[in-house]
Design an enzyme around this catalytic site. Structure first.
Site, PDB file in Angstrom:
ATOM      1  N   GLY A  66      27.671  47.387  84.290  1.00 37.32           N
ATOM      2  CA  GLY A  66      28.510  46.084  84.005  1.00 37.32           C
ATOM      3  C   GLY A  66      29.543  45.859  84.753  1.00 37.32           C
ATOM      4  N   HIS A  86      27.549  44.154  93.341  1.00 41.54           N
ATOM      5  CA  HIS A  86      26.189  43.968  92.425  1.00 41.54           C
ATOM      6  C   HIS A  86      25.182  42.773  92.537  1.00 41.54           C
ATOM      7  CE1 HIS A  86      29.086  46.188  89.677  1.00 41.54           C
ATOM      8  NE2 HIS A  86      27.957  47.162  89.761  1.00 41.54           N
ATOM      9  N   ASP A  91      27.938  54.026  96.892  1.00 49.68           N
ATOM     10  CA  ASP A  91      27.869  55.195  96.495  1.00 49.68           C
ATOM     11  C   ASP A  91      26.860  56.003  97.032  1.00 49.68           C
ATOM     12  OD1 ASP A  91      29.587  54.869  94.135  1.00 49.68           O
ATOM     13  OD2 ASP A  91      28.182  53.392  93.285  1.00 49.68           O
ATOM     14  N   GLN A 103      25.280  59.388  95.482  1.00 47.65           N
ATOM     15  CA  GLN A 103      24.503  58.837  94.440  1.00 47.65           C
ATOM     16  C   GLN A 103      22.987  58.412  94.844  1.00 47.65           C
ATOM     17  OE1 GLN A 103      25.701  56.581  90.726  1.00 47.65           O
ATOM     18  NE2 GLN A 103      24.699  54.938  91.845  1.00 47.65           N
TER      19      GLN A 103
HETATM   20  O1  PAF Z   1      26.296  53.331  90.226  1.00 50.83           O
HETATM   21  C1  PAF Z   1      26.278  53.107  88.759  1.00 50.83           C
HETATM   22  O2  PAF Z   1      26.891  52.041  88.410  1.00 50.83           O
HETATM   23  C2  PAF Z   1      25.932  54.100  87.747  1.00 50.83           C
HETATM   24  O3  PAF Z   1      26.037  55.462  88.505  1.00 50.83           O
HETATM   25  C3  PAF Z   1      24.346  53.951  87.522  1.00 50.83           C
HETATM   26  C4  PAF Z   1      23.682  54.031  88.692  1.00 50.83           C
HETATM   27  C5  PAF Z   1      24.041  52.689  86.826  1.00 50.83           C
HETATM   28  C6  PAF Z   1      24.024  54.933  86.493  1.00 50.83           C
HETATM   29  O4  PAF Z   1      24.783  54.972  85.129  1.00 50.83           O
END
Ligand code: PAF
Length: 293
Positions: free
Chosen positions: A30, A36, A148, A151
């Site tokens: 969020g 995003h 990220d 990630q």
């Molecule tokens: O990148 C993010 O916002 C979070 O790490 C994710 C991938 C939504 C997991 O909670």
């Protein structure tokens, strides 16, 4: 646009679409910003249905991190998703059993470097929730930002190591006009901190320019980058150059794609960024060092 809060309801809504329509998934916590929205736009271009999840995942926050303070702006997030033509928002209150999750995923090696060093357990929490969300949404594709990058790398490995039936799509980092990578945490910065934060990208960018001018010694580039940060009063948590594929340290640049990674606290706000080192045109190291001074 439908806002769904339970797993059962989400599964019920998506069931008739499976097999006919391509489902794209954009997992988020969020507090949506342009970064995003660029993931959502990419998802829209590549699929028929876009599902966005909004869930601040407690499992990926350490005991001294900002889980409770993490910015939440659900109403505004819904408006933004509606404008972008998102079909479904998945906004569960809690994804875990009342007595706590007893079976979860564990990352090896890739979590003991860069952000993993100062955030033990963080990436275990990320892969556990992303796997759980994949199981619920069962998307054809899922979009993650390069902001990220660690990630993204770990999620790519998760999808391939565990033979997940989902294509992971990456999207470039969106930046403010002065280069600062867009992040939900930028709103924590005071005006002075916000000005200082722009030095993170500025440093990465000058290191990249030096690389393009021919510097191939990663250690030398890092020293020059550290000096630049120090001039701006920034002591990075890390400033490293690593292989773009497997995140292993790189000493000599140019053989395979590499990236510069940075994390630094500006005031109380921990920011991260990274940039690709793509191509080298050789020049002597001495003249390059002069450019930096
Ligand atoms: O990148 C993010 O916002 C979070 O790490 C994710 C991938 C939504 C997991 O909670």
């Amino acid at each position: 646009m439908n806002i769904v809060t339970t797993t059962t309801e989400l599964r019920r809504q998506l069931a008739p679409m499976r097999g006919h329509e391509r489902i794209a998934f954009v997992p988020t916590m969020g507090c949506l910003h342009e970064g995003h929205l660029s993931l959502i736009r990419k998802a829209k271009k590549m699929a028929d249905i876009v599902v966005v999840s909004i869930y601040v995942n407690p499992l990926q926050f350490g005991p001294n991190e900002d889980f409770n303070a993490y910015p939440r702006s659900f109403e505004q997030d819904c408006e933004l998703c509606e404008k972008e033509g998102v079909e479904v928002i998945f906004h569960p209150e809690n994804l875990y059993p009342a007595d706590g999750i007893k079976v979860s995923l564990k990352v090896d090696e890739l979590d003991s470097l860069l952000c993993g060093t100062s955030r033990p357990g963080h990436f275990d929490g990320v892969v556990t929730v992303v796997n759980l969300l994949f199981n619920i949404v069962r998307p054809d594709i899922a979009v993650f930002g390069e902001k990220d990058y660690q990630q993204l790398t770990i999620i790519n490995r998760m999808a391939s190591d565990l033979h997940m039936n989902v294509e992971i799509i990456s999207a470039p980092t969106l930046r403010e006009p002065d280069g600062l990578a867009m992040s939900s945490r930028n709103r924590y910065l005071s005006e002075d901190e916000r000005n200082r934060a722009s030095h993170l990208h500025e440093t990465l960018q000058s290191m990249k320019v030096l690389f393009e001018q021919g510097e191939v010694d990663a250690g030398r580039l890092i020293s020059l980058g550290r000096a630049k940060l120090s001039d701006a009063g920034i002591k990075p948590e890390y400033l490293e150059i690593r292989d773009a594929q497997n995140l292993k340290p790189v000493e000599q640049l140019g053989d395979s794609p590499a990236r510069i990674f940075i994390a630094a606290k500006i005031g109380n706000t921990r920011l991260i960024d990274n940039i690709a080192l793509e191509r080298a045109i050789h020049r002597s190291s001495a003249s390059i060092a002069e450019t930096m001074l």
